[in-house]
Design a protein around this motif. Structure first.
Motif, mmCIF file in Angstrom:
data_model
loop_
_atom_site.group_PDB
_atom_site.id
_atom_site.type_symbol
_atom_site.label_atom_id
_atom_site.label_comp_id
_atom_site.label_asym_id
_atom_site.label_seq_id
_atom_site.Cartn_x
_atom_site.Cartn_y
_atom_site.Cartn_z
ATOM 1 N N GLU A 496 0.730 -1.117 -0.022
ATOM 2 C CA GLU A 496 -0.219 0.050 0.048
ATOM 3 C C GLU A 496 0.826 1.244 -0.006
ATOM 4 N N ARG A 497 0.597 2.163 -0.910
ATOM 5 C CA ARG A 497 1.395 3.429 -0.918
ATOM 6 C C ARG A 497 1.016 4.352 0.550
ATOM 7 N N VAL A 498 1.932 4.616 1.133
ATOM 8 C CA VAL A 498 1.846 5.563 2.391
ATOM 9 C C VAL A 498 1.681 6.905 1.811
ATOM 10 N N PRO A 499 0.638 7.822 2.186
ATOM 11 C CA PRO A 499 0.854 9.291 1.539
ATOM 12 C C PRO A 499 1.988 9.577 1.925
ATOM 13 N N PRO A 500 2.483 10.735 1.348
ATOM 14 C CA PRO A 500 3.684 11.730 1.686
ATOM 15 C C PRO A 500 3.234 12.542 2.762
ATOM 16 N N SER A 501 1.967 12.940 2.795
ATOM 17 C CA SER A 501 1.421 13.750 4.154
ATOM 18 C C SER A 501 1.506 13.199 5.478
ATOM 19 N N GLN A 502 1.592 11.716 5.457
ATOM 20 C CA GLN A 502 1.808 11.009 6.468
ATOM 21 C C GLN A 502 3.257 10.626 7.020
ATOM 22 N N PHE A 503 4.123 10.128 5.923
ATOM 23 C CA PHE A 503 5.298 9.819 6.264
ATOM 24 C C PHE A 503 6.345 10.849 6.357
ATOM 25 N N ILE A 504 5.817 12.055 5.541
ATOM 26 C CA ILE A 504 7.034 12.989 5.522
ATOM 27 C C ILE A 504 7.198 13.753 6.830
ATOM 28 N N PRO A 505 5.988 13.844 7.456
ATOM 29 C CA PRO A 505 6.062 14.598 8.877
ATOM 30 C C PRO A 505 6.636 13.695 9.879
ATOM 31 N N THR A 506 6.486 12.427 9.619
ATOM 32 C CA THR A 506 7.312 11.388 10.405
ATOM 33 C C THR A 506 8.775 11.307 10.150
#
Length: 716
Positions: A496-506
């Motif tokens: 599954e593709r993790v949205p950049p809006s989720q993993f970039i802040p992480t």
């Protein structure tokens, strides 16, 4: 030889006849009836250039040039009948003299008769007039210069005598007032005045000023004349004086039509800028799509509320829409925007006028209650209100939301912590099945476990090179081709593709963003090498966070990597948000400066949102701006008038910056932005982001879109 003169009589007063004769300043020749010179004084010898003895006994004609050889015989004869004791002195005669060196000089001669012992002599007194000629020449030159000055001035000059008659005017006056030559030739002042008055918008006021000034001859004036044809003259008037006596009046007219038009345009531009400034000011605290408060205003009001008297009754309700992405994917972003606007309307209806409703971004909203006695009832109202179906673009949709409620407890906590607790409660509501609200409970902190899990998975993905790069083309409407690719990070986890809006802040919180950023640069430099080599005008854009810029070796690492990959730094564009310029660490600015010095360009991303402002743009070390997609989304049909967009683009261009518009999804938006001379366009209209294997597909799609855009613009 002419008859001799009698000698001076003994006992003559003074120094004697000869001494007085030689002391005369004018050249004096005593001429006998036969034309011979009988006597000459010292001045005659000096003026004609002879010794006195060389003059005496010679015919007086030899000191006269050709044309004057008739001498004074006629003059001699004319004097005899009028000669007498009471006869008036004859007027001097204009003549020329001839010097011994052959040169001529202009002068005048005064003649009279002298009777001595029965013989009549003609006494001719010569006076050179070259000094008078010089004065006359000077006067004529001054008058000629004055006339030339009046004719060369840009002002129209009119001189009117004290009697009200026109005494003179320059050609510019008649040209400015467009007075026909045949009318001027009539010298009919009343007709000229009538022609002048016929051109004015307010001839009565014109005449009132004229009458007022002639009632006060020494007064001066300055006013403005408006013409029926739209021209504007400035009128100046001063008295004309001779020896402090007013003899008339001088009127000066200056055509200020271009200046007046420029002033009016400047006034309109200032009004537009003031209006745009107000709009931009509102945008700093207002969400442009929904009109709600934005993140900045919410945080300010939450901080203020926690300091106030009602700090014991402060509640934060954080919510986002469930599965909102599907609305955008299925019905498009336009439908998604319409739903967000409707959600904002319903949220307002659920709270009091003094409560704050804000959109934090995307589909995330927050409500701030101060002094509320029942925050749970408000939360229930919001859930029920948003659960009512809404008709959007012919589709019946039922919004669903997850809401987290956090209230101020007895213990004092910071605004960020209160919002964090609401966020934890919201994720708990999602995990509990969505479409509900939950109040924060300490055990909900297990949500942090999920975040920790994401961080762990992200670390593993970085170690295993699972972070890939997709490229979205950016086209130049002027060149009609792809001018740039933006590199975008992608993470597929467990299929599954993790949205950049989720993993970039992480990634930013964990410090992994630096490793991800350098990996993206290396991949991009390598995968786009061939395409970039095709033209020095092509470039690669990569997002850079403030976390990366705070690293001491970031600039050196980027330049070393570019050199090792054969990448020209001048083809690299680093995209940053304005927040990096608020960093208190001066090293961030130094990093950007070193990169720009090496040829790297810096682009300001998401321009127009958050803290972005036109006024600060000139102070930022950037080479380009990317207009946020929220502004592009305001273009619906292409027929709108959006001064904010045009102002942004014009201001950026005036500062020498390149402008890119993000989120271009329709041909109408692309055409509108192209007409505003936006340099680059980016969006799904041209292509979705593609991996390196899909670059050719992205280029072909972009070319087709550019051709369609050009065809549409030609058909308009």
């Amino acid at each position: 030889m002419g008859a001799p003169l009698p000698p001076a009589q003994p006992g003559s007063p003074g120094l004697g006849f000869q001494a007085v004769f030689d002391a005369l300043p004018d050249a004096v020749l005593v001429i006998a009836g036969d034309g011979l010179i009988s006597l000459a004084n010292t001045a005659a010898a000096s003026i004609f250039g002879y010794a006195k003895l060389d003059l005496i006994g010679r015919d007086h004609r030899f000191v006269l040039p050709n044309g004057f050889h008739d001498g004074f015989e006629g003059y001699f004869a004319s004097l005899r009948p009028t000669q007498g004791a009471d006869a008036p002195a004859p007027s001097p005669l204009e003549t020329y003299g001839l010097r011994s060196d052959g040169s001529e000089f202009q002068g005048e001669v005064a003649c009279s008769l002298l009777d001595a012992e029965g013989t009549t002599f003609l006494v001719a007194s010569f006076r050179p007039t070259f000094h008078r000629q010089e004065a006359d020449d000077g006067l004529r030159e001054a008058m000629s210069l004055l006339s030339a000055t009046l004719e060369s001035t840009a002002d129209g000059i009119l001189v009117v005598g004290i009697d009200g008659k026109i005494a003179g005017m320059n050609d510019q006056f008649s040209a400015m007032w467009r007075i026909p030559r045949e009318l001027l030739d009539t010298h009919d002042d009343e007709a000229v005045m009538g022609y002048v008055l016929g051109q004015l918008s307010d001839p009565e006021t014109f005449l009132e000023k004229v009458h007022e000034l002639y009632a006060h001859p020494a007064a001066e004036s300055h006013d403005v004349l408006d013409f029926r044809d739209g021209r504007t003259f400035e009128r100046y008037s001063r008295p004309q004086k001779v020896d402090d006596k007013v003899v008339g009046r001088v009127w000066s007219f200056r055509d200020v039509t271009p200046r007046r038009h420029a002033q009016e345009q400047a006034k309109r531009a200032m009004a537009e800028l003031a209006e745009q400034a107000e709009q931009l000011k509102a945008m700093a605290f207002q969400d442009p799509l929904t009109g709600l408060a934005n993140r900045k205003l919410f945080h300010e009001q939450l901080t203020e509320a926690l300091r106030g008297e009602c700090s014991a009754a402060v509640d934060v309700l954080l919510l986002d829409l469930d599965d909102f992405k599907e609305v955008n994917d299925i019905l498009g972003h336009h439908a998604g925007d319409q739903m967000l606007i409707e959600v904002a309307r319903r949220l307002r209806a659920c709270v009091r006028p003094d409560d704050t409703v804000a959109r934090l971004g995307g589909d995330e909203f927050v409500v701030l209650l101060t002094g509320s006695t029942d925050a749970d009832s408000v939360a229930e109202c919001i859930v029920e209100s948003l659960n009512v179906p809404v008709l959007i673009d012919g589709a019946m949709l039922r919004p669903s939301l997850s809401l987290g409620l956090a209230s101020m407890s007895e213990g004092v906590i910071a605004a960020s912590e209160l919002l964090r607790r609401a966020d934890v409660a919201m994720y708990a509501a999602k995990a509990a099945g969505k479409n509900q609200y939950l109040r924060f409970q300490p055990e909900m902190m297990t949500a942090l476990v999920r975040r920790t899990d994401m961080e762990a998975g992200l670390r593993l993905a970085v170690d295993n090179d699972e972070i890939t790069v997709n490229y979205q083309p950016i086209v130049s409407p002027v060149r009609g081709e792809v001018a740039q690719f933006e590199a975008l990070a992608r993470w597929d986890r467990n299929g599954e593709r993790v949205p950049p809006s989720q993993f970039i802040p992480t990634a930013e919180r964990s410090g992994l963003i630096s490793a991800i950023g350098m990996h993206m640069l290396q991949e991009s430099f390598t995968q786009l090498r061939a395409w970039l080599a095709g033209s020095p005008e092509r470039s690669l854009a990569v997002n850079v966070s403030g976390v990366q810029l705070r690293e001491r070796d970031f600039a050196d690492d980027v330049l070393r990597l570019a050199e090792s990959c054969g990448m020209n730094p001048a083809q690299l564009v680093l995209e940053v948000t304005e927040s990096v310029f608020f960093d208190h660490d001066d090293h961030v600015i130094e990093q950007l400066g070193r990169l720009r010095h090496a040829g790297v360009s810096v682009a300001l991303d998401d321009f127009g949102t958050g803290y972005s402002s036109l006024g600060r743009l000139q102070d930022l070390p950037v080479d380009a701006v990317k207009i946020d997609r929220s502004f592009v989304s305001m273009i619906r049909t292409g027929a709108e008038k959006l001064p904010i967009l045009s102002s942004m683009i014009n201001m950026a261009h005036s500062l020498g910056l390149t402008v890119t518009a993000e989120g271009v999804e329709t041909a109408a938006q692309a055409a509108y932005l192209t007409d505003l001379q936006c340099d680059l366009l980016q969006g799904y209209l041209f292509s979705f982001p593609e991996p390196d294997t899909g670059l050719e597909i992205a280029l072909l799609r972009s070319a087709d879109a550019v051709d369609a855009l050009e065809g549409m613009r030609l058909r308009r």
